[in-house]
Design an enzyme around this catalytic site. Sequence first.
Site, PDB file in Angstrom:
ATOM      1  N   VAL A  58       0.832  -1.211   0.000  1.00  0.00           N
ATOM      2  CA  VAL A  58       0.000   0.000   0.000  1.00  0.00           C
ATOM      3  C   VAL A  58       0.861   1.253   0.000  1.00  0.00           C
ATOM      4  O   VAL A  58       0.369   2.349  -0.292  1.00  0.00           O
ATOM      5  CB  VAL A  58      -0.956   0.017   1.216  1.00  0.00           C
ATOM      6  CG1 VAL A  58      -2.060  -1.005   1.057  1.00  0.00           C
ATOM      7  CG2 VAL A  58      -0.192  -0.211   2.524  1.00  0.00           C
ATOM      8  N   ASN A  81      -7.885  -1.617   4.147  1.00  0.00           N
ATOM      9  CA  ASN A  81      -7.958  -2.678   5.141  1.00  0.00           C
ATOM     10  C   ASN A  81      -6.596  -3.309   5.430  1.00  0.00           C
ATOM     11  O   ASN A  81      -6.479  -4.182   6.274  1.00  0.00           O
ATOM     12  CB  ASN A  81      -8.932  -3.762   4.651  1.00  0.00           C
ATOM     13  CG  ASN A  81      -9.262  -4.767   5.727  1.00  0.00           C
ATOM     14  OD1 ASN A  81      -9.711  -4.396   6.797  1.00  0.00           O
ATOM     15  ND2 ASN A  81      -9.020  -6.043   5.449  1.00  0.00           N
ATOM     16  N   SER A 133      -9.884   0.327  14.710  1.00  0.00           N
ATOM     17  CA  SER A 133      -9.880  -0.802  15.639  1.00  0.00           C
ATOM     18  C   SER A 133     -10.338  -0.345  17.007  1.00  0.00           C
ATOM     19  O   SER A 133     -10.213   0.827  17.364  1.00  0.00           O
ATOM     20  CB  SER A 133      -8.474  -1.397  15.735  1.00  0.00           C
ATOM     21  OG  SER A 133      -8.367  -2.289  16.828  1.00  0.00           O
ATOM     22  N   SER A 180      -9.016 -13.008  11.212  1.00  0.00           N
ATOM     23  CA  SER A 180      -8.164 -12.719  10.064  1.00  0.00           C
ATOM     24  C   SER A 180      -6.761 -13.214  10.376  1.00  0.00           C
ATOM     25  O   SER A 180      -6.498 -13.758  11.449  1.00  0.00           O
ATOM     26  CB  SER A 180      -8.135 -11.211   9.770  1.00  0.00           C
ATOM     27  OG  SER A 180      -7.415 -10.527  10.784  1.00  0.00           O
ATOM     28  N   ASP A 493     -48.457  20.200  20.731  1.00  0.00           N
ATOM     29  CA  ASP A 493     -47.037  20.499  20.933  1.00  0.00           C
ATOM     30  C   ASP A 493     -46.428  20.855  19.583  1.00  0.00           C
ATOM     31  O   ASP A 493     -46.055  20.002  18.796  1.00  0.00           O
ATOM     32  CB  ASP A 493     -46.315  19.288  21.535  1.00  0.00           C
ATOM     33  CG  ASP A 493     -44.872  19.620  21.940  1.00  0.00           C
ATOM     34  OD1 ASP A 493     -44.347  20.630  21.443  1.00  0.00           O
ATOM     35  OD2 ASP A 493     -44.296  18.871  22.742  1.00  0.00           O
ATOM     36  N   ASN A 495     -43.635  22.367  18.761  1.00  0.00           N
ATOM     37  CA  ASN A 495     -42.185  22.559  18.709  1.00  0.00           C
ATOM     38  C   ASN A 495     -41.647  22.118  17.340  1.00  0.00           C
ATOM     39  O   ASN A 495     -41.817  20.969  16.938  1.00  0.00           O
ATOM     40  CB  ASN A 495     -41.526  21.728  19.821  1.00  0.00           C
ATOM     41  CG  ASN A 495     -40.052  22.052  19.989  1.00  0.00           C
ATOM     42  OD1 ASN A 495     -39.386  22.497  19.054  1.00  0.00           O
ATOM     43  ND2 ASN A 495     -39.531  21.817  21.176  1.00  0.00           N
ATOM     44  N   HIS A 498     -39.760  18.735  16.040  1.00  0.00           N
ATOM     45  CA  HIS A 498     -40.400  17.478  15.653  1.00  0.00           C
ATOM     46  C   HIS A 498     -40.895  17.465  14.207  1.00  0.00           C
ATOM     47  O   HIS A 498     -41.477  16.471  13.772  1.00  0.00           O
ATOM     48  CB  HIS A 498     -41.574  17.193  16.598  1.00  0.00           C
ATOM     49  CG  HIS A 498     -41.194  17.251  18.051  1.00  0.00           C
ATOM     50  ND1 HIS A 498     -40.351  16.337  18.629  1.00  0.00           N
ATOM     51  CD2 HIS A 498     -41.513  18.135  19.035  1.00  0.00           C
ATOM     52  CE1 HIS A 498     -40.185  16.636  19.906  1.00  0.00           C
ATOM     53  NE2 HIS A 498     -40.871  17.728  20.170  1.00  0.00           N
ATOM     54  N   ILE A 513     -37.306  14.523  15.560  1.00  0.00           N
ATOM     55  CA  ILE A 513     -37.489  13.414  16.490  1.00  0.00           C
ATOM     56  C   ILE A 513     -38.936  13.348  16.966  1.00  0.00           C
ATOM     57  O   ILE A 513     -39.693  14.318  16.876  1.00  0.00           O
ATOM     58  CB  ILE A 513     -36.550  13.542  17.700  1.00  0.00           C
ATOM     59  CG1 ILE A 513     -36.846  14.839  18.476  1.00  0.00           C
ATOM     60  CG2 ILE A 513     -35.097  13.495  17.252  1.00  0.00           C
ATOM     61  CD1 ILE A 513     -36.059  14.983  19.767  1.00  0.00           C
ATOM     62  N   GLY A 516     -41.360  13.130  23.193  1.00  0.00           N
ATOM     63  CA  GLY A 516     -41.246  12.199  24.309  1.00  0.00           C
ATOM     64  C   GLY A 516     -42.602  11.765  24.822  1.00  0.00           C
ATOM     65  O   GLY A 516     -42.807  10.602  25.183  1.00  0.00           O
ATOM     66  N   PHE A 546     -37.620  10.362  30.680  1.00  0.00           N
ATOM     67  CA  PHE A 546     -37.267  10.396  29.264  1.00  0.00           C
ATOM     68  C   PHE A 546     -35.745  10.273  29.128  1.00  0.00           C
ATOM     69  O   PHE A 546     -34.998  11.041  29.737  1.00  0.00           O
ATOM     70  CB  PHE A 546     -37.755  11.689  28.617  1.00  0.00           C
ATOM     71  CG  PHE A 546     -39.246  11.884  28.722  1.00  0.00           C
ATOM     72  CD1 PHE A 546     -40.115  11.110  27.971  1.00  0.00           C
ATOM     73  CD2 PHE A 546     -39.777  12.828  29.589  1.00  0.00           C
ATOM     74  CE1 PHE A 546     -41.492  11.281  28.065  1.00  0.00           C
ATOM     75  CE2 PHE A 546     -41.140  13.005  29.697  1.00  0.00           C
ATOM     76  CZ  PHE A 546     -42.006  12.220  28.936  1.00  0.00           C
TER      77      PHE A 546
END
Length: 718
Positions: A58, A81, A133, A180, A493, A495, A498, A513, A516, A546
Site C-alpha cells: 500500500v 484494510n 480498531s 483474520s 405540541d 415545537n 419534531h 425526532i 417524548g 425520558f
Amino acid sequence: MAVPLSFAGKVVLVTGAGGVNDLGGDIKGGGKSSSAADKVVEEIKAKGGKAVANYDSVEDGEKLIKAALDAFGRIDILVNNAGILRDRSFARTSDLDWDLIHRVHLRGSFIVTRAAWNHMKKQQFGRIIMTSSAAGIYGNFGQANYSAAKLGLLGLANTLAIEGQKYNIHCNTIAPTAGSRLTQTVMPPDLLKSLKAEYVAPLVLWLCHEQCQENGGLFEVGAGWIGKLRWERTLGSIVRHKDQHMTPEEVRDKWDQICDFTSATKPATIQESLHTLVEVLSKVEAGEGLRANPAHALASSTSGINPSDAIGKMLGEMTFSYTHMHCVLYALGVGLSTREPDHLKFLYEGHEDFSCLPTFGVIPAQASMLEGGLGSLPGLNFDPTKLLHGEQYLELYKPLPTSGTLTSKASVADILDKGSGALILLDVHTYSNHELVCYNQFSLFIVGAGGFGGKRSSERAVATVPPPNRAPDAVVTDETTRDQAALYRLSGDWNPLHIDPNFAALGGFKSPILHGLCSFGFAARHVLRQYADNDVSRFKSIKVRFVKPVLPGQAIQTLMWKEGNRIHFECKVKETGAVVLAGAYIDLHTASGAPTASAKTEGLQSDLVFAEIGRRIKDLGGELVKKVNAIFGWEITKGGKTAAQWTIDLKTGNGALHKGLYNGKTDVTFTVSDEDFMDVVVGKLNPQKAFFAGKLKVRGNIMLSQKLETILKDYAKL
C-alpha cells in the site's frame, strides 16, 4: 421482499486481509506471497464477478489504483484494510516497530486514498472505508503503535468526509472484530468461528452503496452486531474570571462539574465545538465567569435561578376546550389503528364504549408548561431553548370525559440544583366543573442553569422506580410511522424540533425526532391493553423518565414486569436497542368482579410472540403462504399443563392466526413450554436440539420443523 443492493458497474479496491490487493506478508509485515490475493480473485470469478489481483504494498498506492484503472477504467470504492501487527509493551517499542505500523496502516491508507481521490472527484462519486480498531478507540496494552495509527485513521476519515461531501465522496470508518491473519494468533479457534469476516462485510457493502448517505460515521462491528459511536462532551464549567489568573485550585473545586455527563452535549463538527468557546469568551467578558470569592459567587449567582422567589408561585390559569375529535386525533397520534378491532373504542365516537385514552390527561396540562409563562416568573430567568423535559407523572382521579372544558392550575412545586442545570418541578392540577380530574408533575431541566447553591433532592418529586431484576413478563413491539411526529403535534405540541429538519439539526439531530410524550402514550396503551384489557377505569397513574428520542419510523418496544397492581416498564428503540423511557411504571386499580379467563395465562411471554406473528401475517401473509405452505399447531405449557393453544395457517388464502387448534387439520403440532418457546425465538435454543432433548414435542410432518426459522426468526423478532 427487500430489494437486493446492486453494485453493477462499480469498481472496488480492497487492500489487505486477503483482499484483491494483498502483499501476502506475515502479520509482522515480513515476506511476500501472491496466494492471499489470488484466492480472493478466484472466489470472485467463480461467482461470476470480475477481478484482478495486485501484490504491491500500500506504500505504492499509485500502482494499486493504476491496476484498477488499467483493468476496469475507473475506481468507485476503496476499502483501506491493509495492516500488520508488531505488538510490544510501550517500553520495548522500537523506532522500527513504530514506523512500520504507521507506514502500513496510516501512511498506506493516505497514499492509496490520495491516488484515488481525483478520479472520484471527476466522476462525482466515491465511497471510502477506513479500517480502525477498538484498540484505536479505547487503547490496548502492548499496542501503543497500532492504537495510535488506528485512531489516526479516524481523524483522516473525518476530514475526508468533510472535503469529499460536495463531490459525493463519502468516507466512513469501521472498527471490526473479526477473524483474520492478524487475529488468528491471538484468538481461540471457537471465538474465530463466531467472528467471521462475513459478519462485517454487510456493513461495508451498505456504507459503500450509492443509496447510503452516511458520511463521517464510526461503527463498531462484529459477530453480527453493529453499533455507531459518536463523541460526547460534558457541559463543563468556566473556571476563570475576567482580568484574574486561572488557578489549579479553581479547576480542582469544579472538577465534579467539569466531569459531569448529565445532559452532555454531542458536538459533531469543529464549528459546534468552537461555538462553546465563543460563548465562554462572551461570558468571561461580561463578568459571568467564576468569582474570586466563592461565597460571593453563590450569593450573586448568574444562573438566573432564585428558588426563594419562584417556589410556590402560580402560573396563569389555562382553559382547554375539546370535543371527541381531539380524543380521536390524540389516539391516532400515539399509534392506534383501525387495523386492530379493540382500538376502535378510542377511534370511533359512535362506539358503544367510546373512551378517551388516559394519557390524554397531559394535553390540557402541557399548555401550562408551553404557554403559561414559566420563564416570566420571578426567580426563573432562563433561556427557553435550554429547557428539556426530563420526567413526567400523571395521575387520574376519574376517567377523562370525551369532550368538555377543563381548567388547569399550575404552580412551581420545587427547584433543585443538579450542578449542570436546574430542575423545576411544575405541578398542574386539572379540573372539570371544579372537580379534580387529573394531576401532572412536569420535571423540567434547564441546561446550564445550575450552580446556584440549591438542594439536590425534593420530597415533592414523584420518584422513578427501577424494574425488577428478572426477564420481563411481557414485551410488545409497535412500529411508528414516518409521519408519527407530524400527527402527534396536532394535539398541541408545535415545537419545530419534531417537524423541521433544519431546526432539528440545530439541536444536534440528523432528522426531526418524536415527541417524548408520544412515546409515553405508546407505552401507556401497551400496558393498558396487556394488563387492563383497555379498561380506562383501571388506570390510576404513570411515571416515566425520558432518556433518548425515537425517530419517526422506528419501532418502540415496551418491556413489562407485573408486581401486583404496579406494572413496571421500559421502552427501547427496537432497531438500535437504545432505551427511550426508563424507571417507568403504571399503577392500576384492582379489577372489579371475578378474574377473566385470560387471567389463567397471564404472564405468558409467548402470547406476545404470537400477537406479533399475527400482525406480520396481516402485512405479509400472501408471501408467507407461498414460502411455507403449511398449517402449524402450537400447544404452550406452563407448570406442566397446557396454558395456550394457537394455529398458524400459512396454507390457505393470505394466511391467518387463530387462538386454539384446528382439530385434525394441522400439518404439524408442536408442544413446548412457554420458557423454552421464548429461548427458541430469541435463538438461545436450537429447535433440533430442543427436539432431541425432549423439550419440543412434535406430532405430524416433522420435516416442517425446518420452516420454523421463517416463522419465528424472520417474522417475529421482538
